[in-house]
Scaffold this motif. Sequence first.
Motif, mmCIF file in Angstrom:
data_model
loop_
_atom_site.group_PDB
_atom_site.id
_atom_site.type_symbol
_atom_site.label_atom_id
_atom_site.label_comp_id
_atom_site.label_asym_id
_atom_site.label_seq_id
_atom_site.Cartn_x
_atom_site.Cartn_y
_atom_site.Cartn_z
ATOM 1 N N ASN A 175 23.137 -57.539 57.268
ATOM 2 C CA ASN A 175 23.744 -58.103 56.079
ATOM 3 C C ASN A 175 22.702 -58.684 55.147
ATOM 4 O O ASN A 175 21.673 -59.195 55.575
ATOM 5 N N LEU A 176 22.973 -58.614 53.850
ATOM 6 C CA LEU A 176 22.052 -59.144 52.850
ATOM 7 C C LEU A 176 21.797 -60.635 53.022
ATOM 8 O O LEU A 176 20.780 -61.146 52.559
ATOM 9 N N VAL B 189 13.810 -60.425 57.286
ATOM 10 C CA VAL B 189 14.309 -59.548 58.349
ATOM 11 C C VAL B 189 13.766 -60.040 59.685
ATOM 12 O O VAL B 189 12.560 -60.276 59.813
ATOM 13 N N GLN C 51 22.313 -51.429 60.357
ATOM 14 C CA GLN C 51 22.538 -52.183 59.124
ATOM 15 C C GLN C 51 22.478 -53.678 59.406
ATOM 16 O O GLN C 51 22.947 -54.134 60.450
ATOM 17 N N CYS D 162 18.662 -60.549 54.943
ATOM 18 C CA CYS D 162 17.654 -59.533 54.685
ATOM 19 C C CYS D 162 16.392 -60.075 54.036
ATOM 20 O O CYS D 162 15.358 -59.408 54.049
ATOM 21 N N THR E 139 20.232 -52.379 54.628
ATOM 22 C CA THR E 139 20.953 -53.617 54.323
ATOM 23 C C THR E 139 22.333 -53.280 53.763
ATOM 24 O O THR E 139 22.572 -52.183 53.263
ATOM 25 N N HIS E 140 23.237 -54.228 53.860
ATOM 26 C CA HIS E 140 24.569 -54.069 53.279
ATOM 27 C C HIS E 140 25.076 -55.430 52.837
ATOM 28 O O HIS E 140 24.445 -56.463 53.103
ATOM 29 N N SER E 141 26.205 -55.430 52.139
ATOM 30 C CA SER E 141 26.756 -56.682 51.635
ATOM 31 C C SER E 141 28.241 -56.809 51.970
ATOM 32 O O SER E 141 28.995 -57.464 51.262
ATOM 33 N N ASP F 14 24.949 -54.983 62.030
ATOM 34 C CA ASP F 14 24.864 -56.428 62.268
ATOM 35 C C ASP F 14 24.513 -56.874 63.679
ATOM 36 O O ASP F 14 24.699 -58.034 64.025
#
Length: 262
Positions: free
Chosen positions: A186-187, A193, A184, A190, A210-212, A163
């Motif tokens: 966050n979605l 980007v 990474q 994303c 990406t991550h959530s 982040d």
Amino acid sequence: MFWALCQAMLTDCLRSTFGEAEVVELQPAESTKNDQHRRLITRRNNDLLEKVREHPRADIKIGAKIFLNRFSEPALAEAVEKLFTTLNVSYLDNLILAYHPTGVGAGTNGNGDAAVDEEVEVKEGVIEWAVGSDNAVGNLKKLWAILERYASDGKIGQLGIADLDADSLKELYDASTVHPSIAQINLAACCVVPPQLQAYCNQNEIQLLTHSDPQELLPREVLNELELGSYCAGWTSRYQVHIKCRGVLSAKGFIVSFERLN
């Protein structure tokens, strides 16, 4: 929302653990000087080590992510060491640090004190990390130095960070000896980007993923729901064990350190 699923999974894991709890009093040598009454709580029928040992270490890939919402070098070191002891391994393939000294709806400020919830607008394609926190990058560099020592000793293969905006990532990269190889985002951001971040990652061979995950896995309302209102989460780790040749998830779980509020 995706982050709500992650939070619900952790909450269910904690309920399950408390329901089948096996409590071990830690010896003074294992406790901090300020707290000689720490306890290790696990599930009675924990088959984690059996799953990890099903395959040779060379045939599995172990990745982890540490969530830290306040600056504490001892907390980060403890989180890493607990991963090694819990999984009974001496090497992690990758480790990602999610350091959010301030968070959206976190319920705490950078010092771990209660804070007033504020509605924060998430702007698509814009990453705003550690807004309102003093010396966030400077503290992050100190935390990163701890992870670098593990990497230099051959105990962690890849280091990642979650982040960061492009400027903060560049500052961390330039100051590090073991550079982040994973970034990474966050979605929530994303779909668009940030071009500057994408360009920087491409130029420096940083894998952009990406991550959530929420910025804080165990906010005050969740702790209250679990009847843990007199505690706060010092740190939280999530681990995953994959079988390399098949890409099968063999084991996953969380490790949480709770600290009693004064």
